[in-house]
Structures are given as C-alpha cells and as structure tokens.
Design an enzyme around this catalytic site. Structure first.
Site, PDB file in Angstrom:
ATOM      1  N   CYS A 107      60.867 -65.188 -93.395  1.00  0.00           N
ATOM      2  CA  CYS A 107      59.837 -64.514 -94.199  1.00  0.00           C
ATOM      3  C   CYS A 107      59.831 -63.041 -93.760  1.00  0.00           C
ATOM      4  O   CYS A 107      60.824 -62.575 -93.203  1.00  0.00           O
ATOM      5  CB  CYS A 107      58.479 -65.205 -94.070  1.00  0.00           C
ATOM      6  SG  CYS A 107      57.722 -65.155 -92.442  1.00  0.00           S
ATOM      7  N   GLY A 108      58.772 -62.329 -94.007  1.00  0.00           N
ATOM      8  CA  GLY A 108      58.762 -60.910 -93.663  1.00  0.00           C
ATOM      9  C   GLY A 108      58.870 -60.665 -92.167  1.00  0.00           C
ATOM     10  O   GLY A 108      59.686 -59.876 -91.700  1.00  0.00           O
ATOM     11  N   THR A 109      58.044 -61.373 -91.410  1.00  0.00           N
ATOM     12  CA  THR A 109      58.057 -61.234 -89.946  1.00  0.00           C
ATOM     13  C   THR A 109      58.733 -62.403 -89.254  1.00  0.00           C
ATOM     14  O   THR A 109      59.039 -62.316 -88.055  1.00  0.00           O
ATOM     15  CB  THR A 109      56.610 -61.190 -89.414  1.00  0.00           C
ATOM     16  OG1 THR A 109      55.952 -62.403 -89.833  1.00  0.00           O
ATOM     17  CG2 THR A 109      55.857 -59.971 -89.935  1.00  0.00           C
ATOM     18  N   ARG A 160      60.985 -81.153 -70.109  1.00  0.00           N
ATOM     19  CA  ARG A 160      59.972 -80.198 -70.582  1.00  0.00           C
ATOM     20  C   ARG A 160      59.805 -80.268 -72.107  1.00  0.00           C
ATOM     21  O   ARG A 160      58.684 -80.185 -72.611  1.00  0.00           O
ATOM     22  CB  ARG A 160      60.353 -78.780 -70.138  1.00  0.00           C
ATOM     23  CG  ARG A 160      60.239 -78.634 -68.632  1.00  0.00           C
ATOM     24  CD  ARG A 160      60.896 -77.394 -68.111  1.00  0.00           C
ATOM     25  NE  ARG A 160      60.827 -77.349 -66.655  1.00  0.00           N
ATOM     26  CZ  ARG A 160      61.630 -76.623 -65.890  1.00  0.00           C
ATOM     27  NH1 ARG A 160      62.571 -75.876 -66.432  1.00  0.00           N
ATOM     28  NH2 ARG A 160      61.491 -76.637 -64.582  1.00  0.00           N
ATOM     29  N   HIS A 205      67.464 -74.160 -73.672  1.00  0.00           N
ATOM     30  CA  HIS A 205      66.322 -74.663 -72.901  1.00  0.00           C
ATOM     31  C   HIS A 205      65.258 -75.360 -73.743  1.00  0.00           C
ATOM     32  O   HIS A 205      64.581 -76.253 -73.244  1.00  0.00           O
ATOM     33  CB  HIS A 205      65.653 -73.506 -72.141  1.00  0.00           C
ATOM     34  CG  HIS A 205      66.456 -73.042 -70.972  1.00  0.00           C
ATOM     35  ND1 HIS A 205      65.983 -72.124 -70.054  1.00  0.00           N
ATOM     36  CD2 HIS A 205      67.715 -73.363 -70.553  1.00  0.00           C
ATOM     37  CE1 HIS A 205      66.907 -71.898 -69.126  1.00  0.00           C
ATOM     38  NE2 HIS A 205      67.973 -72.632 -69.422  1.00  0.00           N
ATOM     39  N   ASN A 206      65.091 -74.941 -74.982  1.00  0.00           N
ATOM     40  CA  ASN A 206      63.974 -75.471 -75.783  1.00  0.00           C
ATOM     41  C   ASN A 206      64.411 -76.445 -76.876  1.00  0.00           C
ATOM     42  O   ASN A 206      63.566 -77.031 -77.551  1.00  0.00           O
ATOM     43  CB  ASN A 206      63.167 -74.329 -76.429  1.00  0.00           C
ATOM     44  CG  ASN A 206      62.795 -73.250 -75.439  1.00  0.00           C
ATOM     45  OD1 ASN A 206      63.201 -72.100 -75.572  1.00  0.00           O
ATOM     46  ND2 ASN A 206      62.045 -73.615 -74.426  1.00  0.00           N
ATOM     47  N   ARG A 248      66.711 -80.940 -66.745  1.00  0.00           N
ATOM     48  CA  ARG A 248      65.288 -80.657 -66.528  1.00  0.00           C
ATOM     49  C   ARG A 248      64.620 -80.098 -67.787  1.00  0.00           C
ATOM     50  O   ARG A 248      63.417 -80.246 -67.976  1.00  0.00           O
ATOM     51  CB  ARG A 248      65.093 -79.699 -65.352  1.00  0.00           C
ATOM     52  CG  ARG A 248      65.588 -78.282 -65.579  1.00  0.00           C
ATOM     53  CD  ARG A 248      65.464 -77.463 -64.309  1.00  0.00           C
ATOM     54  NE  ARG A 248      65.738 -76.045 -64.525  1.00  0.00           N
ATOM     55  CZ  ARG A 248      66.952 -75.522 -64.630  1.00  0.00           C
ATOM     56  NH1 ARG A 248      68.035 -76.307 -64.564  1.00  0.00           N
ATOM     57  NH2 ARG A 248      67.130 -74.228 -64.800  1.00  0.00           N
ATOM     58  N   HIS A 249      65.425 -79.512 -68.647  1.00  0.00           N
ATOM     59  CA  HIS A 249      64.864 -78.949 -69.880  1.00  0.00           C
ATOM     60  C   HIS A 249      64.468 -80.054 -70.859  1.00  0.00           C
ATOM     61  O   HIS A 249      63.536 -79.886 -71.631  1.00  0.00           O
ATOM     62  CB  HIS A 249      65.845 -77.973 -70.515  1.00  0.00           C
ATOM     63  CG  HIS A 249      66.204 -76.873 -69.576  1.00  0.00           C
ATOM     64  ND1 HIS A 249      65.280 -75.936 -69.165  1.00  0.00           N
ATOM     65  CD2 HIS A 249      67.357 -76.587 -68.921  1.00  0.00           C
ATOM     66  CE1 HIS A 249      65.857 -75.110 -68.309  1.00  0.00           C
ATOM     67  NE2 HIS A 249      67.116 -75.491 -68.138  1.00  0.00           N
ATOM     68  N   ASP A 296      60.929 -66.766 -98.254  1.00  0.00           N
ATOM     69  CA  ASP A 296      59.976 -66.332 -99.282  1.00  0.00           C
ATOM     70  C   ASP A 296      60.553 -65.097 -99.970  1.00  0.00           C
ATOM     71  O   ASP A 296      61.730 -64.724 -99.771  1.00  0.00           O
ATOM     72  CB  ASP A 296      58.560 -66.132 -98.697  1.00  0.00           C
ATOM     73  CG  ASP A 296      58.416 -64.875 -97.839  1.00  0.00           C
ATOM     74  OD1 ASP A 296      59.415 -64.131 -97.662  1.00  0.00           O
ATOM     75  OD2 ASP A 296      57.301 -64.628 -97.351  1.00  0.00           O
TER      76      ASP A 296
HETATM   77  C1  RB5 Z   1      54.585 -61.708 -97.295  1.00  0.00           C
HETATM   78  O1  RB5 Z   1      54.105 -60.480 -97.728  1.00  0.00           O
HETATM   79  C2  RB5 Z   1      54.476 -61.816 -95.785  1.00  0.00           C
HETATM   80  O2  RB5 Z   1      53.159 -61.979 -95.413  1.00  0.00           O
HETATM   81  C3  RB5 Z   1      55.316 -62.979 -95.287  1.00  0.00           C
HETATM   82  O3  RB5 Z   1      56.642 -62.784 -95.677  1.00  0.00           O
HETATM   83  C4  RB5 Z   1      55.354 -63.192 -93.788  1.00  0.00           C
HETATM   84  O4  RB5 Z   1      55.696 -62.048 -93.112  1.00  0.00           O
HETATM   85  C5  RB5 Z   1      54.211 -63.899 -93.201  1.00  0.00           C
HETATM   86  O5  RB5 Z   1      54.147 -64.189 -92.007  1.00  0.00           O
END
Ligand code: RB5
Length: 149
Positions: A66-68, A137, A99-100, A133-134, A9
């Site tokens: 994205c941001g987070t 799961r 593992h995932n 084993r993974h 984004d």
């Molecule tokens: C955008 O501002 C922010 O909300 C987005 O990048 C993200 O972090 C959402 O999870």
C-alpha cells in the site's frame, strides 16, 4: 519455485506494473489479488485477500503493498497464522525470514522505489527460516494468537 499471492491498493499501481513482471521473469507464479486501477480502494480488502491465500495454502508467501505498507500489513496480521512485516531495506527482509519466519512481505509504494523493492523482494524470497531457538519464539507468537481464540 514459490507461488506468490500479490495484493495492492491504488497507491501501488506503478510498483505492481514493475514488480509482477519482474517476479514472473524469475519463474515465480504470481496470483494477482490487487486492484488494477488508480481508483481509490480500501487496503484492508487486499491485505485480507493475500493473507487468506497464504493461510489456505493457495500461495507459499504473500507480498502486500500500500502507500506505506503499514495499513495492509496490519490487515494481513489479523488473519491467523500470518506473520506480515513491513520492510524498507533488505536487512530487515532477510531477518524477517531467518528469525521470524514471516510469510507476508509488505512495503510502501510511496516510501521506496521499484529498484529497492526488487532487492527487498529477492532477499525475502531467497531466505529460509533458520528454525532452532527462533522456532520456539515464533511458536510463542502463535500461542498469543491462540489465547485470543
Ligand atoms: C491510501 O491513501 C493509503 O492510506 C494507504 O495506501 C496506506 O498507506 C495505508 O496504510
């Protein structure tokens, strides 16, 4: 060499400008499905694009930023067959593959810098699923998905 579906984004424009050329220089083919401007956009759109590209075998794996890393990973995980994980360090990135069997890597452009992102991406792309084993799961996760219809 793996083909990568990349999505982002508006928060990850700088990250993208560093990471896509970095991956291409290593020989990966990168399909750019992210936004290319700082205009505010909705991360679920880009999560879905990446997830569908992986689901439809247009790419081997996805990278969604994205941001987070959280919102875009939640969107990716709504597509059947997608196992998206948020990684802020290489240890988790390594085990997300071992593992995932995760097929989409997510991280936050407002959480980590590009150099750490490169280490995380390298680890994710260079680590293979251990199976055994993974696999059982991971199959159990798929069974949960199937119960949802
Ligand atoms: C955008 O501002 C922010 O909300 C987005 O990048 C993200 O972090 C959402 O999870």
């Amino acid at each position: 060499m793996k083909k990568i579906a990349w999505g982002n984004d508006h928060s990850a424009i700088e990250m993208k400008k560093e990471l896509i050329p970095y991956l291409e220089a290593k020989g990966y083919e990168v399909i750019n499905l992210g936004t290319d401007t700082r205009d505010s956009v909705d991360y679920p759109v880009y999560g879905e694009k990446v997830a569908r590209a992986v689901r439809n075998h247009e790419a081997d794996v996805g990278i969604a930023v994205c941001g987070t890393g959280l919102g875009i990973s939640l969107a990716c995980n709504k597509v059947k067959g997608i196992r998206a994980c948020v990684c802020s360090e290489p240890y988790t990135a390594k085990y997300s593959r071992l593992h995932n069997n995760c097929n989409v890597l997510c991280f936050g452009a407002r959480v980590i810098g590009p150099e750490l992102a490169k280490m995380i991406v390298d680890t994710f792309l260079e680590t293979e699923f251990e199976g055994g084993r993974h696999a059982r799961r991971v199959d159990m996760i798929t069974e949960i998905e199937e119960k949802e219809g």
